[in-house]
Design a protein around this motif. Sequence first.
Motif, PDB file in Angstrom:
ATOM      1  N   SER A   1      -4.423  -4.668  -3.065  1.00  0.00           N
ATOM      2  CA  SER A   1      -4.599  -3.451  -2.281  1.00  0.00           C
ATOM      3  C   SER A   1      -4.370  -2.204  -3.126  1.00  0.00           C
ATOM      4  N   ILE A  19       1.015   3.232  -3.386  1.00  0.00           N
ATOM      5  CA  ILE A  19      -0.194   3.725  -4.057  1.00  0.00           C
ATOM      6  C   ILE A  19      -0.010   5.139  -4.619  1.00  0.00           C
ATOM      7  N   ALA A  56      -7.256   0.712  -4.386  1.00  0.00           N
ATOM      8  CA  ALA A  56      -7.050   2.160  -4.225  1.00  0.00           C
ATOM      9  C   ALA A  56      -7.154   2.907  -5.549  1.00  0.00           C
ATOM     10  N   GLU A  84       0.806  -1.225   0.000  1.00  0.00           N
ATOM     11  CA  GLU A  84       0.000   0.000   0.000  1.00  0.00           C
ATOM     12  C   GLU A  84       0.835   1.269   0.000  1.00  0.00           C
TER      13      GLU A  84
END
Length: 306
Positions: A301, A281, A305, A278
């Motif tokens: 993940s 991102i 996003a 993450e």
Amino acid sequence: MSERIDLLVKIASLYYEEGKTQTEISRIMNLSRPTVASMLQEAKDTGIVKIVIQHTNQSTINRQNELKEKYQLKNVLIATGNSHDVKSEVGSLCATLVEEMLPLKKHIGVSWGTTVYEYVQHARYFDYKELSIVPLVGGVGNDNMKYHSNHLSFILSEKYNCQVNYFYAPAVAETVEQKEMFLDTELVKYITDLGKNVDLAILGIGNPGESSTYKNMATVTPEEIEELKNGQVIGDIGSSFFDQDGNEVATSLSKRMIGLSLADLTKIPDTVILASGEEKILAIKALLKNRIIDHLIIDASIAEAL
């Protein structure tokens, strides 16, 4: 490749790709059937053959297509998380994608890092003698050598049975003056020019403020790490750091790094970006905004996003 590896590849190709039985292979290769069976097992044990059960559910396929259309990408692949090691799964997906494109490519650029390492680990054995592997960043150093671009390029060339080039400079020079000295050499000029003209580039992406990679490098100072944490930098790719808009950010560390710039990467016809975690991102979003990515391979993940 050694004669033993050549033989293993030949037998595995006959069995898995051409659908020959072990009895047929024993006759073709003038070997006993037990020997053929033993060598097929050896091919699996040594990684020449990897058995992958593909089970991409419909929701993952829909998400891939949704992201592909939303960001106008050529390909999006999402690691399902079924594996205990998502980064390894991302690398495996990359190997599958890249190897579908190999027949149309002449020069492949390879960056550095743990995720690119996973791609190289999952790469299969082929015979592409006209193909050339080109490291995109400095490839020598004493830290985490198995993740360096020269090492990864060499291993990949062994698997694809192709040509390989080397980047005769460190990823991070000790000083700006040392970097300028390397850039003035014909060897470095030659390899950077090759890198700018590859057909396909394969790169990992990072968040240098969160990553342990730079913290573990002896040539990187604590002050430089602190600068990355407190500045505008939200991501790194190759030898460049960038902000939330995908624009390059000059830092004390980046001024010592040797390799292709973000601007150089934008001119490469096919750029494959690998990422898991993450913390990547914002970096992915920045590169998408700047249209630097052509093929994106990520975990669930990051996909959520995006």
